[in-house]
Enzyme design. Sequence first.
Site, PDB file in Angstrom:
ATOM      1  CD  GLU A 258      -5.941  -6.541   1.857  1.00 15.79           C
ATOM      2  OE1 GLU A 258      -4.725  -6.339   2.088  1.00 15.79           O
ATOM      3  OE2 GLU A 258      -6.620  -5.847   1.077  1.00 15.79           O
TER       4      GLU A 258
ATOM      5  CE1 TYR B 106      -4.249  -1.536   0.067  1.00 13.85           C
ATOM      6  CE2 TYR B 106      -3.093  -3.148   1.443  1.00 13.85           C
ATOM      7  CZ  TYR B 106      -4.188  -2.796   0.669  1.00 13.85           C
ATOM      8  OH  TYR B 106      -5.216  -3.691   0.479  1.00 13.85           O
TER       9      TYR B 106
END
Length: 395
Positions: A140, A98
């Site tokens: 996640e 990310y």
Amino acid sequence: MLSESAAATVRATLPAVGASLAEITERFYAGMFAARPELLRDLFNRGNQAAGTQRQALAGSIAAFATHLLEHPDRRPDAMLSRIAHKHASLGIAPEQYELVHEHLFAAIAEVLGEAVTPEVAAAWDEVYWLMANALTAIEKRLYEESAETGWRRWEVVERVAETADVATFRLRPVDGGQVADFRAGQYVSVRVELADGARQIRQYSLSGAPGSTIRQISVKRVPGDATGPDGEVSNHLHARVRAGDVLELSAPYGDLVLDDRDGRPLLLASAGIGVTPMVAMLAQLAGTGHPAPVTVVHGDRSPADHALRVDHTAYAEKLPDASAHFWYEQDAAPGTRTGLVDLTDVAVPGGTRAYLCGPLPFMRAVRAQLIEKGVAPADIHYEVFGPDLWLTRA
């Protein structure tokens, strides 16, 4: 929740950012792949990149998330986030990725919008990004912790079955001989293969067998190239090269479109084309438990010969105590059977029905509209999109 100052800035700039998202996402991917070409080779779907559908899906999800933050500041769009997180988990996405996305996405925003990206604007959209990224990371992490399998696992093809001219079923068992974790009907696995140019491309395929088996089963449709994109690299590789005795790499099962039959409500399973695969797994589970409530099975295809898993589709429905099957074929339909596109006008849909849809987006939009007209609550209509989820990108 966005800070008050960030919310005001995002509200003011959302029209300009939204109008430029297509160009921003195009430059984002171009910049990231130039810096990290291995991501395109070994992680991202090259076909979706060539067709532009991944860019559309990313733009749609950013716009939808930002809009939701403004319209519903006290609630997260968990349904959208869950769908993305399951896909990421099946690919093995890690938190540090990310940071990489942030770097290249905000470079693209600055490049496209130029002087309009003041420090205030950059800080506000930075909040949006990290609210979304941190929410996905948390989901996640939970998915990884809950999974009985981790990482990529090698599976041997024990049988290959030609379902139609363009669909093949592969039945697999783990090479290591270890236990096979169960899955929920409707879930998928990622399959990673090495192609002729050395790229290790990944695709998701629904599990089309019955839950509880020690054998994993996927049914793969060969994707031909057309004006919208190139040949399906992985599907064509599987059809052309993979036979019994070959080995594939599979992820653990993921996916948030899962059958919920615990409350004994009426169910409707609607599919078109290769969208039949998760529905057959759901039917297998329902047949195994003897689901007592009505089950309505709906499917549309080009012809009976193109209807993959048709024998299983019919057989599982016939095992249920209160099920009806309705199949539409655009050509070669037997006399007296339904022809053309799926039309639910004369299909009885019991009150309180929970519906599951899988197939091309226009099919699912049409079926959803018909179900709502018949009184099915929008919250009770669930869908699965194969490939990038473009539902939010169109009116």
